[in-house]
Design an enzyme around this catalytic site. Structure first.
Site: not given
Ligand code: KIV
Length: 277
Positions: A49-50, A88, A120, A187
């Site tokens: 989700d980044s 994610d 998460e 993380e």
């Molecule tokens: O969304 C993402 O890129 C992540 C990484 C930081 C592991 O969850």
């Protein structure tokens, strides 16, 4: 494409750990980038989700929707057939009810085509993880700095820096393992804490900003290749500086177009047409 690369399975994660075989895991959000990663030795891709920050220009990850995730997971799955793909679960897609969480995970698998989901949270989400696993979907956990809840954590800060918070991380990791998670992203934690977690678990610890003593190293691809210019965390090593290379290439194109030296005959259709010179 690298000829020897065989797609990893969920079962291989534990095998790699048993054999102390380290592996790598990077993000991708589109077909072209996924196909580049597929040509490398990288074993795992995260459609994280980044994408909210890196691709969509949001200020954080909490605004990302399930539809946006699925929209980006699909092309990555197409572009990287030899790479294990993690989808994610965005904020709001699993924290309302367990039924909701299973429905969201189903969509990521069915509509997106991912190989597993990631979510998460620790002890508080162990029941959710167990229910998704029971529904037949592999789950990767994510603890330590959890970007979806940075407002609760007080910002992007290292986690597990006191004996008490390190104990909580260990309890989170153990709860996720017991709930059936097949691996856990850890993380932004001190290296010594990540090392202890890695030793304490039978499932692999996938570290990002977690030091060298973990089972797998994770990085956001746009960070490590120097493409995302807004922010560079301390743990990111620049393996290339593609932003500079891209700006230079664009400026060269601009200069040549301005001077009329591009396109030369090599890049033009040179057929003769009667009445035209
Ligand atoms: O969304 C993402 O890129 C992540 C990484 C930081 C592991 O969850």
């Amino acid at each position: 494409m690298s000829e020897t690369k065989k797609k990893m399975s969920v079962l291989d994660f534990r095998k790699y750990k048993e054999q102390s075989k380290k592996f790598t895991y990077v993000t991708a959000y589109d077909y072209t980038t996924a196909s580049i990663v597929n040509d490398s030795q990288t074993e795992v891709i995260l459609v994280g989700d980044s994408l909210g920050m890196v691709m969509l220009g949001y200020s954080g990850t909490t605004g990302v929707t399930l539809d946006e995730m699925i929209h980006h997971i699909r092309p990555v799955v197409k572009g990287a057939p030899n790479t294990f793909i993690v989808g994610d679960m965005p904020f709001g897609s699993y924290n309302v009810s367990i039924e909701d969480a299973i429905k969201s995970a189903n969509r990521i698998m069915k509509e997106g085509g991912a190989d597993c989901v990631k979510l998460e949270g620790g002890v508080e989400f162990a029941d959710t993880v167990a229910a998704i696993v029971k529904a037949g979907i592999p789950v990767m956990g994510h603890i330590g700095l959890t970007p979806q809840t940075t407002s609760q954590l007080g910002g992007f800060k290292v986690q597990g820096g006191t004996p008490e918070s390190a104990e909580k991380l260990l309890a989170d990791a153990k709860a996720l393992e017991a709930a059936g998670a097949f691996s856990i992203v850890v993380e932004c934690v001190p290296s010594v804490v990540a090392k202890a977690l890695t030793k304490a678990l039978t499932i692999p610890v996938l570290g990002i900003g977690a030091g060298p003593d973990v089972d797998c190293q994770v990085l956001v691809l746009q960070d490590m290749l120097g493409m995302y210019g807004d922010f560079k965390p301390k743990f990111v090593k620049l393996y290339a500086n593609l932003r500079t290379a891209m700006v230079e290439a664009l400026n060269e194109f601009h200069t040549e177009a301005e001077a009329g030296t591009f396109p030369s005959p090599e890049y033009s259709f040179n057929a003769k047409v009667e009445g035209y010179e």
